[in-house]
Design an enzyme around this catalytic site. Structure first.
Site, PDB file in Angstrom:
ATOM      1  N   GLU A   1      17.957 -14.680 -10.180  1.00 17.22           N
ATOM      2  CA  GLU A   1      16.565 -14.741  -9.696  1.00 17.22           C
ATOM      3  C   GLU A   1      16.391 -15.719  -8.437  1.00 17.22           C
ATOM      4  O   GLU A   1      16.990 -16.921  -8.502  1.00 17.22           O
ATOM      5  CB  GLU A   1      15.521 -14.936 -10.564  1.00 17.22           C
TER       6      GLU A   1
ATOM      7  N   GLU B   1       5.153 -13.070  -9.796  1.00 15.95           N
ATOM      8  CA  GLU B   1       4.752 -13.221 -11.369  1.00 15.95           C
ATOM      9  C   GLU B   1       3.890 -14.421 -11.409  1.00 15.95           C
ATOM     10  O   GLU B   1       4.179 -15.389 -10.749  1.00 15.95           O
ATOM     11  CB  GLU B   1       6.320 -13.534 -11.992  1.00 15.95           C
TER      12      GLU B   1
END
Length: 428
Positions: A232, A343
């Site tokens: 990520e 997120e």
């Protein structure tokens, strides 16, 4: 411990006592000494643990730079970075550049001129105070308070289990259980060897210190069970991790669904950095403003077809470094899913949805200059070419809190606006 230090032999004054008896008495007292040593106050144990952890993380620098935001950036010899604490990297030869770059699709500068977005300036706040010399890498120094904010020393720098967006599981019970919410675009059903995106940079407001807001690329392999592999990269605001509300560049990796492996940035052994310009976890500048100048950063993650390592590039020319292939199981071959988007952590303060913002804190339908975007999203295929993704899906757990809208045009290719304010009249 003071009492133990002042203990006197109970047989003092007995002149006829043999040397053997003295040894016996000392031996009998020895377990008492050991027991007292093992019963350090909890605070003392924690301080010792934190001190040891800081020593492991903060390598001796060649040079240190004081950043205007309060960070200290240590310029550490490349061969002394935390990655090399890993037992399998003890005799590792650093790969100083990738064998191949993916072939690209877009000229970033031309796109920026046409659309009004600024190409990433690749600047971090600490640059105004100095740079790291060749042969070193910049590492944000970890402070005692950073570690103490974590739930434990062991969990410092790690995400919680089940924080991955799983598009096919919009079960409200799962949403509440994980405490994480997303607004993403994704592709699956093929073999992927990397991903790229240009990400609009904002500074979302965070309601609770234990919450965060991030915008990133996920490169995923395996199932969403206990064996998930993930790489990520993106930007985040995380008061818990950094102690402030600055927007910061970050990376993350795991090979077991966030359980025991992986971490943010360079907070464990794994990622090998070769770049002396950009510090993982350092503040990004400048930041976009509502109805004002827009700034974005480009991030590319790809698998070197020759060596098999996963590389990261920040901007148009900053090759950051790589995750060695052996760290992963599924990703040692390829990724099975790519996700792009936002997120947040929703800790439901006071029983209500958090007001922590995602992206700019505005809903996607407000468009450019107001809502946050990802543009020119691409995947890397088996021939190491950047391609437009096919069959893009979108996912959000609660679209009245955070949403996502995709689009496609000549300059931005496949893009999407995403985000939202969190708690509002329709998201109680």
């Amino acid at each position: 411990m003071g009492r133990v230090a002042n203990l006197r032999c109970p047989c003092k004054g007995m002149g006829a006592l043999s040397r053997g008896m003295v040894v016996l008495v000392v031996f009998l007292w020895f377990p008492v000494l050991l027991t007292c040593a093992a019963r350090l106050p909890v605070g003392s144990k924690q301080r010792l643990e934190v001190k040891k952890h800081l020593k492991r993380l903060n390598k001796t620098p060649v040079h240190s730079i004081q950043s205007p935001d309060g960070d200290i950036i240590d310029c550490v010899n490349m061969s002394h970075q935390p990655a090399f604490d890993h037992p399998l990297l003890k005799n590792h030869t650093i790969q100083m550049k990738p064998s191949y770059h993916p072939e690209g699709l877009y000229d970033e500068n031309k796109i920026a001129e046409k659309t009004g977005g600024r190409p990433d300036p690749n600047t971090q706040l600490w640059h105004s105070s100095g740079r790291c010399p060749e042969g070193t890498i910049p590492i944000r120094r970890t402070r005692k308070d950073d570690v103490l904010r974590a739930s434990s020393v062991k969990r410092y720098g790690r995400k919680k289990h089940r924080s991955i967006p799983q598009p096919r599981s919009a079960d409200p019970d799962l949403v509440n259980e994980s405490g994480h919410q997303h607004a993403i675009a994704y592709v699956e059903g093929d073999k992927y060897y990397g991903a790229k995106a240009t990400i609009n940079v904002w500074e979302p407001q965070i309601q609770q210190p234990n919450e965060f807001s991030l915008s990133q690329i996920w490169v995923l392999g395996g199932s969403f069970g206990e064996d998930l592999n993930s790489i990520e990269a993106g930007w985040q605001v995380s008061p818990d991790l950094y102690g402030d509300n600055n927007t910061r560049l970050f990376t993350y990796w795991t090979s077991d669904a966030y359980q025991a492996t992986g971490c943010y940035n360079l907070l464990c052994s794994g990622f090998i950095q070769i770049n002396n310009e950009i510090a993982m976890g350092a503040s990004i500048s400048p930041i976009s403003a509502y109805r004002n100048s827009q700034y974005d950063i480009s991030i590319l993650v790809w698998k070197d077809p020759k060596e098999g390592n996963w590389w990261m590039q920040f901007g148009s020319d900053n090759v950051m470094g790589y995750w060695p292939a052996f760290l992963f199981s599924y990703l040692a071959d390829s990724a099975s899913m790519i996700e792009w988007g936002g997120e947040v952590v929703n800790s439901e303060p006071d029983g209500e949805h958090t007001s922590t913002q995602m992206g700019s804190g505005r809903f996607p339908d407000e468009g450019f200059g107001k809502a946050s975007y990802f543009r020119n999203i691409q995947v890397v295929d088996e021939s190491n070419n950047l391609k437009t993704p096919k069959g893009i899906g979108t996912f959000t757990e609660q679209s009245n809190c955070y949403d996502v809208q995709t689009g496609n045009n000549g300059d931005w290719g496949h893009y999407f606006y995403y985000g939202g304010p969190g708690r509002n009249a329709n998201c109680p």
